[in-house]
Structure formats: C-alpha cells, structure tokens
Design an enzyme around this catalytic site. Sequence first.
Site, PDB file in Angstrom:
ATOM      1  N   THR A  28     -10.828  -6.879  -5.097  1.00 32.67           N
ATOM      2  CA  THR A  28     -12.163  -6.850  -5.725  1.00 32.67           C
ATOM      3  C   THR A  28     -12.792  -5.464  -5.561  1.00 32.67           C
ATOM      4  OG1 THR A  28     -12.965  -7.870  -3.669  1.00 32.67           O
ATOM      5  CG2 THR A  28     -12.743  -9.325  -5.568  1.00 32.67           C
ATOM      6  N   GLU A  29     -12.323  -4.695  -4.569  1.00 31.25           N
ATOM      7  CA  GLU A  29     -12.864  -3.344  -4.349  1.00 31.25           C
ATOM      8  C   GLU A  29     -12.131  -2.291  -5.178  1.00 31.25           C
ATOM      9  OE1 GLU A  29     -12.241  -5.551  -1.727  1.00 31.25           O
ATOM     10  OE2 GLU A  29     -14.394  -5.978  -1.753  1.00 31.25           O
ATOM     11  N   ASP A  83       0.836  -1.205   0.000  1.00 35.08           N
ATOM     12  CA  ASP A  83       0.000   0.000   0.000  1.00 35.08           C
ATOM     13  C   ASP A  83       0.870   1.255   0.000  1.00 35.08           C
ATOM     14  OD1 ASP A  83      -2.344   1.397  -0.064  1.00 35.08           O
ATOM     15  OD2 ASP A  83      -2.834   1.115   2.050  1.00 35.08           O
ATOM     16  N   LEU A  97      11.241 -19.892  -4.940  1.00 34.39           N
ATOM     17  CA  LEU A  97      10.176 -19.210  -4.199  1.00 34.39           C
ATOM     18  C   LEU A  97       8.803 -19.513  -4.813  1.00 34.39           C
ATOM     19  CD1 LEU A  97       9.620 -16.820  -2.076  1.00 34.39           C
ATOM     20  CD2 LEU A  97       9.516 -15.352  -4.087  1.00 34.39           C
ATOM     21  N   GLY A 107       0.024   5.487  -4.375  1.00 32.70           N
ATOM     22  CA  GLY A 107      -0.567   6.781  -4.730  1.00 32.70           C
ATOM     23  C   GLY A 107       0.071   7.909  -3.930  1.00 32.70           C
ATOM     24  N   ARG A 108       0.243   7.691  -2.610  1.00 27.53           N
ATOM     25  CA  ARG A 108       0.840   8.728  -1.760  1.00 27.53           C
ATOM     26  C   ARG A 108       2.304   8.967  -2.117  1.00 27.53           C
ATOM     27  NH1 ARG A 108      -1.230   5.878   3.469  1.00 27.53           N
ATOM     28  NH2 ARG A 108      -1.781   4.369   1.858  1.00 27.53           N
ATOM     29  N   TRP A 109       2.995   7.904  -2.519  1.00 27.61           N
ATOM     30  CA  TRP A 109       4.404   8.033  -2.940  1.00 27.61           C
ATOM     31  C   TRP A 109       4.489   9.004  -4.120  1.00 27.61           C
ATOM     32  CZ3 TRP A 109       7.259   7.270  -7.355  1.00 27.61           C
ATOM     33  CH2 TRP A 109       8.646   7.136  -7.217  1.00 27.61           C
ATOM     34  N   ARG A 149       1.819  -4.803   6.120  1.00 24.26           N
ATOM     35  CA  ARG A 149       1.090  -3.799   5.338  1.00 24.26           C
ATOM     36  C   ARG A 149       1.871  -2.502   5.416  1.00 24.26           C
ATOM     37  NH1 ARG A 149      -5.175  -2.423   4.315  1.00 24.26           N
ATOM     38  NH2 ARG A 149      -4.816  -0.706   2.859  1.00 24.26           N
ATOM     39  N   ARG A 169      -0.577   9.367  -9.957  1.00 21.99           N
ATOM     40  CA  ARG A 169      -0.633   8.128  -9.156  1.00 21.99           C
ATOM     41  C   ARG A 169      -0.021   6.938  -9.901  1.00 21.99           C
ATOM     42  NH1 ARG A 169      -3.921   7.607  -4.870  1.00 21.99           N
ATOM     43  NH2 ARG A 169      -4.314   5.430  -5.389  1.00 21.99           N
ATOM     44  N   HIS A 204       2.408   3.474  -9.058  1.00 24.89           N
ATOM     45  CA  HIS A 204       2.169   2.053  -9.345  1.00 24.89           C
ATOM     46  C   HIS A 204       3.350   1.457 -10.116  1.00 24.89           C
ATOM     47  CE1 HIS A 204      -1.718   2.378  -7.639  1.00 24.89           C
ATOM     48  NE2 HIS A 204      -2.250   3.094  -8.606  1.00 24.89           N
TER      49      HIS A 204
HETATM   50  C1  IPE Z   1      -5.502  -2.785  -0.436  1.00 26.07           C
HETATM   51  O1  IPE Z   1      -5.157  -1.444  -0.539  1.00 26.07           O
HETATM   52  C2  IPE Z   1      -5.422  -3.444  -1.778  1.00 26.07           C
HETATM   53  C3  IPE Z   1      -4.104  -3.555  -2.393  1.00 26.07           C
HETATM   54  C4  IPE Z   1      -2.978  -3.170  -1.865  1.00 26.07           C
HETATM   55  C5  IPE Z   1      -4.090  -4.184  -3.687  1.00 26.07           C
HETATM   56  P1  IPE Z   1      -6.258  -0.294  -0.738  1.00 26.07           P
HETATM   57  O2  IPE Z   1      -5.503   0.980  -0.792  1.00 26.07           O
HETATM   58  O3  IPE Z   1      -7.131  -0.621  -1.882  1.00 26.07           O
HETATM   59  O4  IPE Z   1      -7.108  -0.439   0.601  1.00 26.07           O
HETATM   60  P2  IPE Z   1      -8.004   0.631   1.383  1.00 26.07           P
HETATM   61  O5  IPE Z   1      -8.974   1.191   0.389  1.00 26.07           O
HETATM   62  O6  IPE Z   1      -7.078   1.700   1.889  1.00 26.07           O
HETATM   63  O7  IPE Z   1      -8.629  -0.148   2.489  1.00 26.07           O
HETATM   64  C1  IPE Z   2      -1.589   0.239  -3.454  1.00 26.74           C
HETATM   65  O1  IPE Z   2      -1.345   1.611  -3.492  1.00 26.74           O
HETATM   66  C2  IPE Z   2      -1.725  -0.341  -4.839  1.00 26.74           C
HETATM   67  C3  IPE Z   2      -3.088  -0.750  -5.219  1.00 26.74           C
HETATM   68  C4  IPE Z   2      -4.136  -0.743  -4.435  1.00 26.74           C
HETATM   69  C5  IPE Z   2      -3.262  -1.206  -6.575  1.00 26.74           C
HETATM   70  P1  IPE Z   2      -2.536   2.654  -3.459  1.00 26.74           P
HETATM   71  O2  IPE Z   2      -2.896   3.018  -4.872  1.00 26.74           O
HETATM   72  O3  IPE Z   2      -3.654   2.176  -2.630  1.00 26.74           O
HETATM   73  O4  IPE Z   2      -1.823   3.901  -2.781  1.00 26.74           O
HETATM   74  P2  IPE Z   2      -2.467   4.921  -1.757  1.00 26.74           P
HETATM   75  O5  IPE Z   2      -3.054   4.120  -0.635  1.00 26.74           O
HETATM   76  O6  IPE Z   2      -3.504   5.702  -2.513  1.00 26.74           O
HETATM   77  O7  IPE Z   2      -1.319   5.766  -1.322  1.00 26.74           O
HETATM   78 MG    MG Z   3      -4.105   2.385  -0.675  1.00 24.49          MG
END
Ligand code: IPE
Ligand code: IPE
Ligand code: MG
Length: 243
Positions: free
Chosen positions: A66-67, A20, A131, A23-25, A188, A33, A37
């Site tokens: 899935t979300e 996770d 692995l 996006g913030r990075w 996480r 964003r 990725h």
């Molecule tokens: C969880 O991260 C899913 C993945 C890392 C693929 P999200 O960024 O989607 O989770 P929420 O929305 O903060 O719970």
């Molecule tokens: C996790 O990074 C990658 C995916 C969920 C695909 P995020 O995209 O959730 O990054 P933040 O949480 O917005 O920083």
């Molecule tokens: Mg996230």
Amino acid sequence: MAKQLDPAWKIPEHVAIIMDGNGRWAKRRGLPRNMGHRQGGKAVEAICEDAYHLGIKYLTVYAFSTENWSRPQDEIAALMNLLRSYMKDCVRQAEKNKMRVKIIGDISKLDEDLQESIRNLVEKSKNNDGLCFQIALNYGGRDELLRAIQGICQDVKNEALEIEDISQNLIAAYLDTADVPDPDLLIRTSGEQRISNFLLWQLAYTEFYFPDVLWPDFTKDDLIDAIAYYNTRERRYGGVINV
Ligand code: IPE
Ligand code: IPE
Ligand code: MG
C-alpha cells in the site's frame, strides 16, 4: 553440485517472502529499475515450482505494498504493466502445475482490466490442488486489519454477529488470508531486516530469515538454505522445551 534437502529436515508448510532488492539489482548493472522488476518476475515463476517440489504447501509473496504508490509514476506504471503480463503467464503456470492462486490486498484500487485478469486467474485456478500461491497486491497489514475490523463492525450492525462472538479465530477469518495457516518462515531478501507492513497479524510466531541476496538472484539453492536455517530454530511459542 546443486544443494539437496536433508531428509531429516522439517519442511515449513507456509513460506512468506518479501521480494526485495529489484532496484538495487538493476542499479548494480547500470540498468533502469524496471529491468530489475522484470528479472524479479522471472524469479517468482521459478520459485513457485521449486517451492512445490521441495514440499512447501503455501507460498505468499509481497508484490506491491500500500506504500509503494509513493514511488515515481513511471515506476508504478511499469510495475502494473509487468503485473498485467504476469497474470496471463500465471494462468498457464497454474494450469501446468495445478497451482491455486489467491490474491491478498485491496485490488479495487487497481485498473479495471488488471482486476479482471486477476479475477480470471483466481477463478480458473480455484479448484487446483497443488501449491497454494498467495500474491500480496496493494497489500498492507494495517490496511488488511482495518478492512477486517470494518467487516466485523458491519456484521455486528447487521446483527449477523454478537460482540461476544469476536475471538482471535474470528478476526483471522475476516482477514484476506482466511483459511490459510500462518507462515512458518518469512524470508526477506536484500539484507533489509524489517516487515514493511507485511502480514502483521499472521507473523506473530513466524521464524525470520534475512539473506543478503537480491530478489532477482534468489534461486532454489537459496530456498534450500532458508529451509536449513529454519531447521536450526527451536519454536517455543512462549513455552519451554526440554526442561
Ligand atoms: C516491501 O519492500 C514491499 C515489497 C517487496 C512489495 P519495499 O522496498 O517497498 O520496503 P521499504 O520501503 O524498504 O521498507
Ligand atoms: C522490491 O524491490 C519490489 C517492489 C517493492 C515492487 P525494490 O524495488 O524495493 O528494490 P530496492 O529495494 O529499491 O532495491
Ligand atoms: Mg525495496
């Protein structure tokens, strides 16, 4: 100096990672964003090699939930394109490092060409003995349980199973993670402390570690810190130790 493992440490056999903070990075650098990725994809490649060299046998990463379909269309399209190129690079990496790749999640919802490259990667790497790398793609713990329950009911209906045959081991065998031991350690990144629908069944007795580092910045040293933390935990499984 680079961090080292302490030879006295236990190495977790199976590490699961919720990657996770991409996006913030990117946001912190004034970048779109998608650049986060892309950088996150590079971190995955590096961590597969590091995990194996540190003695980890199974690594499971959460790549798309899935979300995550609820994100803006252009972000989803960019993530799918990244996955397309990642699958191709991963064939080479799997060959080089003898990595066996498995996918958990429902890939039938992905574009046909992506499904095809996933099947190719899984097939080509299936006999490797390095692995075991599981990628969670269109994965949700509740969706996985739903599909397992449907599979069990179907087999009861077909008379391949009796209701009395349903046990915890049988349920585990109908999950996408069949034949893979439950994670010992969940990491996480980005400071969030929630499961977000990851491995709901399998995390029953997993140790949790929540570093603040954003996923694209996660390195071998962070993985060593996670293993050090794991070694401070006393796993009791509901029992008592040292009475
Ligand atoms: C969880 O991260 C899913 C993945 C890392 C693929 P999200 O960024 O989607 O989770 P929420 O929305 O903060 O719970
Ligand atoms: C996790 O990074 C990658 C995916 C969920 C695909 P995020 O995209 O959730 O990054 P933040 O949480 O917005 O920083
Ligand atoms: Mg996230």
